[in-house]
Design a protein around this motif. Structure first.
Motif, PDB file in Angstrom:
ATOM      1  N   PHE A  79      37.902  31.123  40.390  1.00 23.21           N
ATOM      2  CA  PHE A  79      37.110  30.295  39.493  1.00 23.21           C
ATOM      3  C   PHE A  79      36.857  30.960  38.139  1.00 23.21           C
ATOM      4  O   PHE A  79      36.793  30.280  37.114  1.00 23.21           O
ATOM      5  CB  PHE A  79      35.772  29.941  40.151  1.00 23.21           C
ATOM      6  CG  PHE A  79      35.910  28.925  41.250  1.00 23.21           C
ATOM      7  CD1 PHE A  79      36.098  27.591  40.954  1.00 23.21           C
ATOM      8  CD2 PHE A  79      35.884  29.314  42.584  1.00 23.21           C
ATOM      9  CE1 PHE A  79      36.244  26.643  41.964  1.00 23.21           C
ATOM     10  CE2 PHE A  79      36.025  28.385  43.598  1.00 23.21           C
ATOM     11  CZ  PHE A  79      36.206  27.050  43.295  1.00 23.21           C
ATOM     12  N   MET A  80      36.717  32.269  38.116  1.00 21.18           N
ATOM     13  CA  MET A  80      36.432  32.965  36.868  1.00 21.18           C
ATOM     14  C   MET A  80      37.693  33.303  36.084  1.00 21.18           C
ATOM     15  O   MET A  80      37.645  33.540  34.880  1.00 21.18           O
ATOM     16  CB  MET A  80      35.636  34.252  37.145  1.00 21.18           C
ATOM     17  CG  MET A  80      34.269  33.998  37.756  1.00 21.18           C
ATOM     18  SD  MET A  80      33.394  35.525  38.247  1.00 21.18           S
ATOM     19  CE  MET A  80      32.880  36.149  36.633  1.00 21.18           C
ATOM     20  N   GLY A  81      38.817  33.376  36.805  1.00 22.63           N
ATOM     21  CA  GLY A  81      40.077  33.676  36.141  1.00 22.63           C
ATOM     22  C   GLY A  81      40.258  35.148  35.808  1.00 22.63           C
ATOM     23  O   GLY A  81      41.060  35.493  34.932  1.00 22.63           O
ATOM     24  N   ILE A  82      39.515  36.022  36.478  1.00 24.07           N
ATOM     25  CA  ILE A  82      39.652  37.469  36.256  1.00 24.07           C
ATOM     26  C   ILE A  82      39.698  38.183  37.608  1.00 24.07           C
ATOM     27  O   ILE A  82      39.073  37.754  38.575  1.00 24.07           O
ATOM     28  CB  ILE A  82      38.490  38.037  35.408  1.00 24.07           C
ATOM     29  CG1 ILE A  82      37.134  37.619  35.988  1.00 24.07           C
ATOM     30  CG2 ILE A  82      38.595  37.587  33.971  1.00 24.07           C
ATOM     31  CD1 ILE A  82      35.945  38.184  35.245  1.00 24.07           C
ATOM     32  N   ALA A  83      40.444  39.263  37.656  1.00 27.41           N
ATOM     33  CA  ALA A  83      40.533  40.060  38.877  1.00 27.41           C
ATOM     34  C   ALA A  83      39.237  40.826  39.087  1.00 27.41           C
ATOM     35  O   ALA A  83      38.658  41.378  38.147  1.00 27.41           O
ATOM     36  CB  ALA A  83      41.707  41.024  38.785  1.00 27.41           C
TER      37      ALA A  83
END
Length: 390
Positions: A79-83
């Motif tokens: 959902f956040m688009g970051i690892a």
């Protein structure tokens, strides 16, 4: 006797929790304290039964069970688009309330300044004061609850250590636009300020609005401390499971604060909630649809009752303008409303730093029958108010 802490001199009890007691006293429909009157998904309840029999029943790792951190990092990456490294960049806390306090205590020293948008969830000012920090309040101007860019710049010119951002907003239901978030982000980078986000309503955003994560903006992960909980997403407000996501250097210190504040969140509940976190994406789509329908039902009822409000874009709160009914205390109005009309609300003044007494907050995280009963009672408000100027 020695004096007690001066930090508490300006504190009162939570008005939100007080209104629940008043609702119970008068048998009012409780639209004050924001918790659902419906159950969590059956998968979570079934898993809780299983965990009650099989365990775990002892301490988990202080900063959260391995399985929960791994599941949350996988979900939030989507959902956040970051690892997100489950071992270095996440801490499980006792609700988002502790997550926010942990974040404040991790980055703030006594005397530091912290920007807080007003109106605000009542804990934020208290968190700053308990940390020895000084809040700088920047108004969100009703009825749209937008901020003035020049006022925010002036706040940042005071070199705050952090800014608190509740998005979607409690109590206003505002969803910050990408343009607004980028403006805040640019100021945070310019003045070397942390951004502490409260994103507990991240999955309750009505179309066409969209939730954007501050941590996902370019150059912002390293200075953003993302706080959230599972309470609102899965209708388990009594479970008190939250989390902090941040870079490793921040999380290493957050772990220390969390350890000495609460040791850890309840181990059985950490195990049981995995059934919720592992639900398919359709669950979140259905959640949006569910709360959109509740919003439309409730707002239609407010229209029929002739009440003025600001249409919420996210979360499950709505701010009502009561200026036509009273020119006095909104606290007294809410007590009258619970007693005479049979619906409990939160006085808006508990959210504003400014001298604002003409707003109250309802929430609509209730079953349809509960909302319909509240609407039925609210339709009598105008006639009853004519008999008494509150």
């Amino acid at each position: 006797m020695p004096k007690m802490s001066e930090r508490l001199n300006g504190f009162t009890e939570s008005i939100i929790r007080k209104m629940t007691r008043i609702a119970n006293k008068y048998g009012a429909v409780n639209l004050s304290q924001g918790f659902p009157d419906f159950d969590p998904p059956k998968e979570i309840k079934e898993e809780l039964i299983k965990v009650a029999d099989e365990g775990p029943h002892q301490y988990e790792i202080t900063w959260g069970s391995q399985k929960l951190r791994e599941a949350l990092s996988k979900k939030q990456r989507k959902f956040m688009g970051i690892a997100i490294d489950p071992n270095k960049e996440i801490v499980i806390t006792c609700g988002s309330t502790e997550a926010m306090m942990v974040s404040m205590m991790t980055v703030c020293n006594p005397g530091d300044k912290v920007v807080v948008f007003s109106p605000f969830y009542e804990n934020y000012g208290a968190d700053a004061i308990l940390c020895g920090a000084e809040p700088i309040y920047v108004p969100l101007n009703p009825p749209e609850f937008n901020f003035d860019k020049e006022e925010l710049i002036k706040a940042f010119e005071q070199r705050p250590k952090a800014i608190i951002l509740c998005n979607p907003s409690n109590p206003t239901g505002k969803v910050f636009t990408m343009e607004e978030l980028q403006f805040i982000a640019d100021l945070a980078k310019k003045y070397d300020t942390f951004v502490i986000t409260d994103e507990v309503y991240e999955h309750i955003v009505m179309k066409p609005n969209k939730h954007h994560y501050m941590a996902s903006l370019p150059g912002m992960f390293e200075r953003t401390i993302s706080c959230s909980s599972l309470s609102k997403t899965y209708a388990i407000t009594g479970w008190r499971i939250g989390y902090v996501i941040a870079p490793e250097n921040i999380i290493e210190n957050a772990k220390k604060v969390h350890d000495f504040l609460t040791v850890g969140a309840a181990a059985p509940l950490q195990a049981a909630i995995l059934a919720g976190i592992n639900l398919p994406d359709k669950y979140y789509e259905d959640l949006t649809e569910l709360y959109t329908k509740k919003r439309e039902l409730f707002l239609k009822g407010l229209d029929e009752a002739g009440l003025k409000y600001t249409k919420p874009e996210g979360a499950y709160y709505v701010m009502i303008d009561i200026s036509e009914f009273t020119d006095g205390s909104d606290v007294e109005f809410c007590e009258w409303l619970a007693k005479e009309v049979g619906v409990a609300a939160v006085p808006g003044s508990s959210f504003f730093k400014e001298d604002v007494n003409n707003y109250i907050r309802f929430h609509f995280a209730k079953n349809e029958d509960t909302l319909l009963e509240a609407i039925k009672r609210l339709k009598t408000l105008r006639e009853k108010a004519k008999l008494t100027r509150i």
